[in-house]
Design a protein around this motif. Structure first.
Motif, PDB file in Angstrom:
ATOM      1  N   ARG A  12       0.000 -34.014 -60.450  1.00  0.00           N
ATOM      2  CA  ARG A  12      -1.291 -33.384 -60.737  1.00  0.00           C
ATOM      3  C   ARG A  12      -1.171 -32.149 -61.628  1.00  0.00           C
ATOM      4  O   ARG A  12      -1.951 -31.221 -61.523  1.00  0.00           O
ATOM      5  CB  ARG A  12      -2.051 -33.038 -59.456  1.00  0.00           C
ATOM      6  N   ASP A  20     -10.548 -36.761 -58.187  1.00  0.00           N
ATOM      7  CA  ASP A  20     -11.506 -35.807 -57.634  1.00  0.00           C
ATOM      8  C   ASP A  20     -10.726 -34.536 -57.277  1.00  0.00           C
ATOM      9  O   ASP A  20     -10.064 -34.481 -56.233  1.00  0.00           O
ATOM     10  CB  ASP A  20     -12.172 -36.383 -56.387  1.00  0.00           C
ATOM     11  N   PRO A  21     -10.794 -33.485 -58.124  1.00  0.00           N
ATOM     12  CA  PRO A  21      -9.991 -32.275 -57.895  1.00  0.00           C
ATOM     13  C   PRO A  21     -10.305 -31.561 -56.575  1.00  0.00           C
ATOM     14  O   PRO A  21      -9.465 -30.832 -56.067  1.00  0.00           O
ATOM     15  CB  PRO A  21     -10.336 -31.368 -59.083  1.00  0.00           C
ATOM     16  N   THR A  22     -11.463 -31.821 -55.990  1.00  0.00           N
ATOM     17  CA  THR A  22     -11.792 -31.183 -54.706  1.00  0.00           C
ATOM     18  C   THR A  22     -11.008 -31.809 -53.560  1.00  0.00           C
ATOM     19  O   THR A  22     -10.969 -31.257 -52.462  1.00  0.00           O
ATOM     20  CB  THR A  22     -13.310 -31.278 -54.405  1.00  0.00           C
ATOM     21  N   ARG A  23     -10.375 -32.954 -53.802  1.00  0.00           N
ATOM     22  CA  ARG A  23      -9.593 -33.631 -52.761  1.00  0.00           C
ATOM     23  C   ARG A  23      -8.081 -33.553 -53.009  1.00  0.00           C
ATOM     24  O   ARG A  23      -7.294 -34.018 -52.192  1.00  0.00           O
ATOM     25  CB  ARG A  23     -10.014 -35.105 -52.668  1.00  0.00           C
ATOM     26  N   THR A  24      -7.688 -32.948 -54.113  1.00  0.00           N
ATOM     27  CA  THR A  24      -6.271 -32.909 -54.477  1.00  0.00           C
ATOM     28  C   THR A  24      -5.412 -32.233 -53.409  1.00  0.00           C
ATOM     29  O   THR A  24      -4.261 -32.616 -53.193  1.00  0.00           O
ATOM     30  CB  THR A  24      -6.099 -32.231 -55.852  1.00  0.00           C
ATOM     31  N   HIS A  25      -5.964 -31.268 -52.709  1.00  0.00           N
ATOM     32  CA  HIS A  25      -5.195 -30.576 -51.654  1.00  0.00           C
ATOM     33  C   HIS A  25      -4.788 -31.528 -50.522  1.00  0.00           C
ATOM     34  O   HIS A  25      -3.898 -31.208 -49.734  1.00  0.00           O
ATOM     35  CB  HIS A  25      -5.992 -29.387 -51.099  1.00  0.00           C
ATOM     36  N   ASP A 128      -6.885 -38.363 -53.629  1.00  0.00           N
ATOM     37  CA  ASP A 128      -7.958 -37.814 -54.466  1.00  0.00           C
ATOM     38  C   ASP A 128      -8.461 -38.793 -55.524  1.00  0.00           C
ATOM     39  O   ASP A 128      -9.100 -38.412 -56.491  1.00  0.00           O
ATOM     40  CB  ASP A 128      -7.515 -36.499 -55.111  1.00  0.00           C
TER      41      ASP A 128
END
Length: 186
Positions: A12, A20-25, A128
């Motif tokens: 990443r 979906d960058p909000t789910r990358t964590h 993500d």
């Protein structure tokens, strides 16, 4: 697949449109070693032995990674991607997302045990994108080779060392191995 772009996507450091960058964590990086460093760890000893035996300097190999990268016989590494189901029945936001994550996690750890001749230098579980899936990047190697380096890159021989032999062009070692891995995942 091969190349820096694949690893950048997996880690990443590069985001494709479908991420979906909000789910990358929620992603898991199991392992990452820069490929050149992985090559040094795997092959430097065999390379030093090979070069010490050479009577002509022009037959010495300065950098084994670059030799493989620039050559036409072997790939520097291979990537396999595993997922369960599809976005409709195992999507990352569905009720089965955690189940898929758990199964893929267990599969990754068993993959390492089943494949001792495939040096995994990069492995990532993505949560993500549309479906949970696992990227495994590996360098296939064989030891005790009689020609060239004693430890060298070879997918065919690495799989043979693990007891997998092909049946000609219609059913290669890689085909049989992928089939076995899919069965292990199932």
């Amino acid at each position: 697949m091969s190349g820096d772009g694949v690893v950048a996507h997996n880690r990443r450091t590069y985001f494709a449109e479908n991420v979906d960058p909000t789910r990358t964590h929620l992603n898991i990086e199991y392992r990452y070693t820069p490929i050149e460093q992985a090559y040094h760890g795997l092959f430097d000893e065999a390379l030093a032995e090979f070069n010490a035996k050479q009577k002509r300097k022009d037959r010495c190999i300065e950098n084994y990674y670059e030799k493989i990268r620039d050559g036409k016989q072997e790939k520097t590494f291979y990537e396999v991607i595993f997922q369960i189901g599809n976005k409709d029945d195992m999507g990352v936001v569905g009720e089965n997302a955690e189940l898929a994550k758990t199964v893929l996690d267990k599969f990754y750890h068993s993959f390492l045990e089943r494949n001792p001749q495939l040096h995994v230098f990069s492995a990532h579980l993505h949560m993500d994108e549309a479906t949970p899936h696992l990227h495994i990047d590996f360098i296939p190697f064989t030891t005790e080779s009689k020609r060239g380096l004693s430890t060298r890159v070879s997918l065919k021989q690495a799989l043979a060392d693990q007891g997998i032999t092909g049946e000609g062009r219609s059913l290669t070692e890689r085909d049989l191995w992928v089939q076995k891995e899919k069965e292990a995942l199932a």
